[in-house]
Enzyme design. Structure first.
Site, short mmCIF file in Angstrom:
data_model
loop_
_atom_site.label_atom_id
_atom_site.label_comp_id
_atom_site.label_asym_id
_atom_site.label_seq_id
_atom_site.Cartn_x
_atom_site.Cartn_y
_atom_site.Cartn_z
N ASP A 1 -0.40 -9.61 5.45
CA ASP A 1 -0.18 -9.73 4.00
C ASP A 1 -0.23 -11.20 3.61
OD1 ASP A 1 0.71 -9.56 1.39
OD2 ASP A 1 2.82 -9.40 1.98
N GLU B 1 -15.42 11.53 12.80
CA GLU B 1 -14.14 11.98 13.35
C GLU B 1 -14.25 13.51 13.49
OE1 GLU B 1 -9.35 12.14 12.38
OE2 GLU B 1 -10.83 12.59 10.85
N ASP C 1 -3.58 -7.13 3.34
CA ASP C 1 -4.66 -7.19 2.34
C ASP C 1 -5.95 -7.74 2.93
OD1 ASP C 1 -4.08 -10.01 2.38
OD2 ASP C 1 -2.45 -9.62 0.95
N HIS D 1 -4.75 5.16 14.17
CA HIS D 1 -3.59 5.15 13.27
C HIS D 1 -2.93 6.53 13.15
CE1 HIS D 1 -6.98 6.67 11.13
NE2 HIS D 1 -6.20 7.13 10.17
N ASP D 2 -3.47 7.54 13.82
CA ASP D 2 -2.89 8.89 13.76
C ASP D 2 -2.10 9.23 15.02
OD1 ASP D 2 -3.97 9.43 11.26
OD2 ASP D 2 -5.83 10.21 12.11
N ASP E 1 3.44 -9.32 -1.05
CA ASP E 1 3.90 -8.05 -1.64
C ASP E 1 4.30 -7.02 -0.57
OD1 ASP E 1 1.48 -7.30 -0.64
OD2 ASP E 1 0.65 -6.56 -2.54
N ASP F 1 -14.15 3.15 6.12
CA ASP F 1 -13.75 4.54 6.32
C ASP F 1 -14.34 5.32 5.14
OD1 ASP F 1 -12.13 6.71 7.33
OD2 ASP F 1 -10.72 5.16 8.03
N ASP G 1 -14.28 10.25 7.90
CA ASP G 1 -12.99 10.91 8.01
C ASP G 1 -13.12 12.43 7.91
OD1 ASP G 1 -9.96 10.63 7.78
OD2 ASP G 1 -10.40 11.83 6.00
N ASN H 1 -0.17 -12.22 0.18
CA ASN H 1 0.38 -12.53 -1.16
C ASN H 1 1.84 -12.12 -1.31
OD1 ASN H 1 0.11 -9.81 -1.26
ND2 ASN H 1 -1.05 -9.72 -3.17
C1 NOJ Z 1 -7.81 11.75 9.29
C2 NOJ Z 1 -7.18 10.41 9.09
O1 NOJ Z 1 -7.36 9.64 10.24
C3 NOJ Z 1 -5.73 10.66 8.75
O2 NOJ Z 1 -4.96 9.50 8.77
C4 NOJ Z 1 -5.67 11.35 7.43
O3 NOJ Z 1 -4.34 11.74 7.16
C5 NOJ Z 1 -6.56 12.59 7.38
N1 NOJ Z 1 -7.82 12.42 8.05
C6 NOJ Z 1 -6.84 12.97 5.97
O4 NOJ Z 1 -7.72 12.06 5.39
#
Ligand code: NOJ
Length: 557
Positions: A19, A255, A27, A332-333, A23, A96, A197, A21
């Site tokens: 980040d 994905e 960014d 990130h999942d 907040d 993405d 995605d 700035n």
């Molecule tokens: C897969 C993404 O990686 C995930 O983070 C998201 O919640 C779902 N698709 C819906 O877009």
């Protein structure tokens, strides 16, 4: 060879990266500031999570304007500057691309819900309810019905993720054209490709009949076959390839995720079918059985090394002859790989280095996830409300009548995707140097001992190990071994050791990794050179190598 086949990817989760700035939200300028950082590490392209305008119900995957950058991340101009500066440094950028759904605040949806004869009605999937409930028993990926009631027209819209993310209706050709135009817009602007995605879900079982499978604790049926990998997806994607991607030197990574067999992945990456250059699959991600097991709080979720190897073996055998694979530990999942497969205690450093060796000499294009290069690990939040993620909160709602709070907390600490989303740990200053403000999600407490600044100053750190591995990968004879070498497993069924060779006529590159925190003997053949070793020396006893806890070594013969 195309650029991404020898490239090294790095995934940025923008809101948690840097980040600039104050907040509390990462960014675009933060990414621009760190371009040299990626080059120094050895990365050649970046995948940046969604930065479009969004109410942020699902970390930006709920998009209300597909064409503009969300002000929280900066401006459209910042993105252009990022592209230009990255390109000057030889870094390519993937965005993405989210085409399965929009936000419920997208103007299309606001119109669509107005009336049954609105021109945008058919941009989404509307059905009447049944017996006072949703149109069918399908469950969403986020622990509730796949349908959301809207009282304006007394109908339900389909949403396979959160209630604020209505699914776009790909059966409508206008929707497809909108999405193709969107993708072209970004490519024309200079992006080098996309991570696509939720792309295997674009088509549904259009009978919309109930699933006959058993409902789970939510009362709905997690039958993903109703909206995953259906034949029409391949038709849509074929058009996408021809209309959008053909004749451009860009990378499309789909994905295709859970449930995709090797056969399906081959279809998704067949130039005449799905047409992706690469696909992300998830098979190797939960080989410690922690997913779904929310009642087994005392079970030790130890990685099953033989099963893990079997997964890599299956994908290699099915793909290597004419497809490139992706190698990644997490995105990130997922929870942090160090917490899942490594050790976050005394052997943190050794096990993080071991995980790097194990994966990044295998056949495939690496995608490193932010923070992996310093061994970031899971958080130990003590409050459910700290898990600022719609899927965690939905899970809590669906589980709270059957499990105790403590059980739910344990499950989330172990499996929640927030683990991967905590702020990047840049230094030992306040909020780990991520922000001067108040971070949108709590920083992992361990930043005092796990941070980039310290590790860049320490030649023996995990960071430097990653740099070594990536530098080695780029040497022509090693690249050749990784990409064209024959894979030979050493004791494939060994329950604790992950060992393989990549063989060409010039080189036999062998990786031997101990996934356990105890000594294990293993046969060691001939070797000339030692690389990327996470202990100072080799311990040989009775013609065998004695692998100490999490020991890993790369040898050349
Ligand atoms: C897969 C993404 O990686 C995930 O983070 C998201 O919640 C779902 N698709 C819906 O877009």
């Amino acid at each position: 060879m195309r650029w991404f086949e020898s490239g090294i990817g790095y995934q940025i989760y923008p809101q948690s990266f840097l980040d600039t700035n104050g907040d509390g939200i990462g960014d675009m300028r933060g990414i621009i500031q760190k371009l040299d950082y990626f080059c120094e590490l050895g990365v050649t392209f970046l995948w940046i999570g969604p930065i479009y305008q969004s109410p942020q119900d699902d970390g930006g995957y709920d998009i209300s304007d597909f064409y503009h950058v969300d002000p929280r991340y900066g401006s459209d101009q910042d993105l252009k500057e990022l592209l230009a500066k990255a390109h000057q440094k030889g870094l390519r950028i993937l965005l993405d691309l989210v085409m399965n759904h929009s936000s419920d605040q997208h103007p299309w949806f606001l119109e669509s819900r107005e009336s049954v004869d609105n021109p945008k009605r058919d941009y989404y999937i509307w059905r009447k309810g049944k017996n006072g409930g949703p149109p069918n028993n399908w469950e969403s990926f986020f622990s509730e019905s796949a349908w959301q009631y809207d009282k304006l027209t007394d109908m339900y819209y389909m949403k396979i993720f959160s209630a604020h993310m209505p699914d776009l209706n790909w059966a409508n050709p206008e929707v497809r054209q909108e999405m193709f135009a969107l993708a072209k817009y970004w490519l024309d602007l200079g992006v080098d490709g996309f991570r696509l995605d939720a792309i295997s879900h674009l088509s549904r079982d259009e009978s919309f009949r109930d699933s006959r499978k058993r409902a789970d604790a939510t009362g709905f049926v997690p039958d993903w076959s109703k909206f995953s990998n259906r034949p029409k997806v391949f038709e849509y994607l074929k058009d996408f390839r021809h209309q959008v991607l053909d004749n451009r030197d860009v990378l499309a990574v789909g994905e295709v995720g859970g449930g995709a067999s090797v056969g399906l992945a081959r279809k998704f990456s067949d130039p005449l079918d799905g047409g992706f250059d690469l696909v992300f699959t998830f098979d190797h991600c939960w080989q410690n059985d922690s997913f779904g097991n929310d009642t087994k709080e005392d079970q030790k979720f130890e990685v099953q090394v033989d099963k893990l190897k079997a997964v890599f073996d299956r994908w290699y055998r099915g793909m290597h002859q004419d497809r490139m694979l992706v190698v990644y530990w997490l995105n990130h999942d997922h929870p942090r790989v160090l917490s899942q497969y490594g050790d976050t205690g005394v052997y943190r450093k050794e096990s993080a280095k071991m995980l790097a060796n194990t994966l990044y000499f295998l056949y495939g294009t690496p995608f490193i996830y932010q923070g992996e290069e310093i061994g970031m690990s899971n958080v130990t939040y003590q409050k459910i409300s700290d898990f600022r993620d719609v899927s965690a909160q939905n899970y809590y709602k669906s589980a709270k009548d059957r499990l105790s709070k403590a059980q739910i907390l344990k499950f989330l600490q172990r499996t929640s995707r927030i683990n991967a989303r905590t702020p990047m740990q840049w230094d030992d200053g306040e909020h780990a140097g991520f922000t001067t403000g108040s971070p949108w999600v709590k920083v992992n407490d361990n930043y005092l001992k796990v941070n980039v600044k310290d590790q860049m100053a320490d030649p023996d750190s995990i960071w430097h190990h990653y740099q070594k591995v990536l530098t080695l990968r780029k040497e022509p004879k090693i690249r050749k071994a990784i990409i064209h070498g024959k894979l030979k497993w050493l004791h494939l069924r060994h329950p604790d050791i992950f060992a393989y060779s990549k063989i060409t006529d010039e080189l036999t590159l062998t990786v031997i990794s101990n996934f356990r925190n105890r000594e294990i003997e293993f046969p060691l053949g001939e070797y000339r050179e030692i690389h990327c070793h996470n202990y100072p020396d080799l311990l040989i006893r009775n013609h065998k190598i004695v692998l100490r806890p999490y020991e890993s070594v790369v040898v050349f013969a």
